[in-house]
Motif scaffolding. Structure first.
Motif, PDB file in Angstrom:
ATOM      1  N   GLU A 260       0.837  -1.210   0.000  1.00  0.00           N
ATOM      2  CA  GLU A 260       0.000   0.000   0.000  1.00  0.00           C
ATOM      3  C   GLU A 260       0.863   1.248   0.000  1.00  0.00           C
TER       4      GLU A 260
ATOM      5  N   GLU B 258      -1.535  -5.236 -11.680  1.00  0.00           N
ATOM      6  CA  GLU B 258      -2.316  -6.015 -10.703  1.00  0.00           C
ATOM      7  C   GLU B 258      -2.019  -5.559  -9.284  1.00  0.00           C
ATOM      8  N   ARG B 259      -0.758  -5.247  -9.006  1.00  0.00           N
ATOM      9  CA  ARG B 259      -0.416  -4.763  -7.665  1.00  0.00           C
ATOM     10  C   ARG B 259      -1.054  -3.401  -7.398  1.00  0.00           C
TER      11      ARG B 259
ATOM     12  N   ARG C 201      -4.801  -3.399  -6.425  1.00  0.00           N
ATOM     13  CA  ARG C 201      -5.169  -3.846  -5.079  1.00  0.00           C
ATOM     14  C   ARG C 201      -5.602  -2.657  -4.218  1.00  0.00           C
ATOM     15  N   THR C 202      -5.263  -1.457  -4.665  1.00  0.00           N
ATOM     16  CA  THR C 202      -5.708  -0.244  -3.980  1.00  0.00           C
ATOM     17  C   THR C 202      -7.088   0.116  -4.530  1.00  0.00           C
ATOM     18  N   ASP C 203      -8.082   0.167  -3.659  1.00  0.00           N
ATOM     19  CA  ASP C 203      -9.476   0.321  -4.095  1.00  0.00           C
ATOM     20  C   ASP C 203      -9.697   1.585  -4.910  1.00  0.00           C
TER      21      ASP C 203
ATOM     22  N   ALA D 226      -8.464   1.017  -8.371  1.00  0.00           N
ATOM     23  CA  ALA D 226      -9.314   0.042  -9.068  1.00  0.00           C
ATOM     24  C   ALA D 226     -10.626   0.690  -9.493  1.00  0.00           C
TER      25      ALA D 226
ATOM     26  N   ARG E 159      -6.489 -12.029 -11.812  1.00  0.00           N
ATOM     27  CA  ARG E 159      -6.621 -11.330 -10.523  1.00  0.00           C
ATOM     28  C   ARG E 159      -6.874  -9.839 -10.748  1.00  0.00           C
TER      29      ARG E 159
ATOM     30  N   HIS F 171     -10.128  -7.358  -9.682  1.00  0.00           N
ATOM     31  CA  HIS F 171     -10.059  -6.096  -8.928  1.00  0.00           C
ATOM     32  C   HIS F 171     -10.979  -5.041  -9.522  1.00  0.00           C
TER      33      HIS F 171
ATOM     34  N   ASN G 236     -15.729 -12.575  -8.774  1.00  0.00           N
ATOM     35  CA  ASN G 236     -14.824 -13.111  -7.759  1.00  0.00           C
ATOM     36  C   ASN G 236     -15.563 -14.210  -7.019  1.00  0.00           C
TER      37      ASN G 236
END
Length: 627
Positions: free
Chosen positions: A533, A569-570, A573-575, A578, A608, A612, A618
């Motif tokens: 993060e 993709e990494r 992961r932060t909403d 995304a 993945r 997101h 999912n």
């Protein structure tokens, strides 16, 4: 009329200011030149033929004067001495005519003289087209004088790429190869074999497709195993001068992607690798340089074998490094030597350890710093030399986990992370930027292991029994990403070194390899084992989010696409990211393309990423809610 100084006086009028006088003088000389007895006398007057050649090719003289000068020269060509003078002054037709049509003695004389002339490249092509076949036939003669004259002439005209190709098509290769390999009766003396080897080196450097031209029995070509074996045998059994030329032949053959694999196979099957490496220690500079250039060409295909030879106790590695660090203006030999060392397998820890133990990395660091500070400049080999030095330095970042810790200690002592960050800004030097970014990736991978985790104070008696009364200790100055005490020098932290902005800037580079290396370095801030993060936040602060998505959208190389999918993709992961990206159809399409056409791992990562942004259900989340 020709008695006394009359001819000299007429020649003097050829340079007169008035065109009428020049015209009358050349007309008179033309009449006199009809007498063969006077041709030699006219030609012996200093400057006569030079002036006539100039007039015959002039655009400013009147046509009658030009025509008379030309016809005068045709008459004067009855004398061989005049023909030689004309050739020296750029009028080669008479000499080539005698070479093609003269008696055997005349042909020999003209060929010998041609070998002594200095010709420009256009003239070399003209001579090759006009007389190449005749010279090749003369080279096949049983008369040693004729062969010598022909070889020296061919040596002169083969040094241009275009003329060399003309000679190849005229059939120069088979007799050259035969002359080099023939022993016994009628064989060439070694001094002429050197000339043959020089011609062969010249024509090989022309870039012709040599695996299609027969040069020996059974349709052998220049890159057939037996021919290469014979060349290697000659290299081991002749003197330095011819060895140098034969190395140049192999350099030419290994410089072409169509022939290098044949040469590599032949060298491996001959077992000659150790012998070739030993020439690094040759005292003759030209021979040493040719051998190093050959080994550099071989290193992408025989890296492990060459590394094994250099790692031995014979001292060739030390000799190679001495060439690299020779304290002179940067030479082609030094650039080739450091290029050879740079191209050897970077993950060979044994070679890296040997360079470390001999204290050579410190000298390489010093040389790079001197170049960056402008203390060494002015050589056309500066760029390949610096590129090689940086790549050799980067070797050490592949050995950071080495048990002794000496590689890591060296990087800390000399603040290598700072040097590589500075080299990111070497604009115009793509290879330097790419290698520096890769080195920073390796260094940054170690940051999570090298960061100093804070020591929490031991809780007091009351806190041990009543933890609800305690507050967690507040520790300031910790690295956001690595959660410990970081520094650029000690833990190679990209944040502390202010490298993130510089790496982000390189994502807009026009070289895919620079982009991929920079993205790989930035990806270490999003890797497992760090605070992802916070890594994302660091990229946000450096305005690096959009450039990463742009790399994904631009659909460059497959390896760069794989790297971009992983990084995206990494980030997703932060909403917030995304949510924002979910409305961009282009990013969705790029991820779907990777999901459908990527390799197995890339498809998994793309899946993945699509989850997101809610492009794929999912199911694991649904099943968890149902439970």
């Amino acid at each position: 009329m020709a008695e006394g100084d009359t001819v000299r006086m007429i020649v003097k009028f050829l340079s007169h200011d008035q065109s009428k006088e020049r015209e009358e003088a050349v007309s008179l000389l033309h009449e006199l030149s009809k007498s063969e007895l006077l041709c030699e006398k006219i030609g012996s007057v200093n400057g006569a033929i030079l002036i006539l050649v100039g007039m015959a090719s002039s655009n400013s003289e009147n046509l009658l004067t030009v025509e008379k000068a030309d016809k005068t020269l045709e008459n004067l060509a009855k004398c061989e001495n005049n023909v030689r003078q004309m050739a020296e002054n750029g009028r080669l037709h008479p000499l080539l005519t005698l070479l093609l049509e003269g008696t055997p003695e005349t042909k020999l004389s003209m060929a010998a003289f041609l070998g002594e002339l200095v010709l420009n490249n256009d003239v070399k092509v003209f001579v090759a087209r006009t007389a190449g076949s005749s010279l090749i036939n003369l080279m096949k003669s049983t008369n040693m004088q004729s062969r010598e004259a022909a070889l020296k002439a061919l040596n002169q005209i083969s040094s241009d790429e275009s003329s060399a190709k003309v000679l190849i098509e005229a059939g120069v290769l088979p007799p050259l190869v035969k002359d080099l390999f023939t022993v016994g009766s009628n064989h060439l003396p070694m001094r002429l074999k050197e000339v043959s080897a020089t011609i062969l080196a010249n024509v090989v450097s022309s870039g012709y497709d040599f695996d299609t031209i027969p040069v020996g029995p059974d349709n052998q070509t220049l890159v057939s195993e037996e021919i290469i074996h014979n060349l290697l045998h000659l290299i081991s059994n002749t003197g330095p001068a011819i060895e140098c030329r034969l190395f140049q032949v192999l350099v030419g053959l290994t410089s072409s992607p169509t022939t290098v694999s044949n040469v590599v196979s032949a060298i491996k099957s001959s077992g000659a690798t150790i012998s070739l490496v030993q020439f690094i220690e040759a005292p003759q500079r030209d021979l040493r340089m040719a051998s190093i250039k050959l080994l550099q060409n071989l290193s992408p295909y025989m890296g492990q074998e060459l590394t094994g030879c250099l790692r031995g106790t014979s001292g060739q590695l030390g000799s190679l490094i001495r060439v690299i660090l020779e304290n002179i203006a940067i030479t082609e030999e030094q650039a080739a030597a450091v290029g050879l060392l740079a191209d050897l397998p970077e993950r060979d820890v044994g070679l890296t350890r040997q360079i470390l133990n001999e204290g050579e990395f410190e000298l390489f660091i010093s040389r790079v710093i001197r170049i960056r500070q402008g203390e060494m400049r002015g050589s056309r080999f500066m760029t390949p030399y610096l590129e090689g030095l940086v790549k050799v330095l980067a070797r050490i970042t592949f050995a950071l986990s080495e048990e002794s810790g000496s590689a890591c200690a060296l990087c800390r002592e000399h603040n290598l992370a700072s040097l590589f960050i500075d080299l990111l800004q070497a604009n115009g030097l793509d290879n330097v930027q790419m290698v520096s970014a890769t080195a920073l990736e390796n260094l940054s991978q170690e940051s999570k292991n090298l960061t100093k985790l804070p020591e929490l104070p031991t809780p007091g008696f009351c806190v041990s029994f009543f933890p609800c009364f305690s507050k967690p200790p507040v520790i300031t100055g910790l690295c956001r990403v690595h959660r410990g005490m970081c520094s650029m020098k000690e833990s190679f932290c990209l944040l502390e070194g202010h490298a993130v902005e510089k790496l982000v800037a390189l994502l807009d580079h026009n070289n895919d390899q620079v982009i991929e290396a920079s993205l790989a370095a930035l990806s270490t801030l999003l890797d497992d084992g760090v605070d992802i993060e916070q890594g994302v936040q660091v990229l946000m602060d450096a305005e690096g989010i959009k450039p990463v998505f742009d790399v994904l959208l631009e659909k460059r190389t497959e390896s760069l696409k794989r790297r971009a999918v992983w990084a995206v993709e990494r980030l997703l992961r932060t909403d917030d990211i995304a949510y924002e990206v979910s409305g961009d159809p282009n990013i969705g399409l790029a991820l779907v393309d990777a999901f459908q056409h990527g390799d197995y791992r890339t498809r998994q990562i793309a899946e993945r990423a699509l989850k997101h942004v809610d492009k794929i259900p999912n199911f694991s989340g649904i099943f968890a809610n149902m439970g």
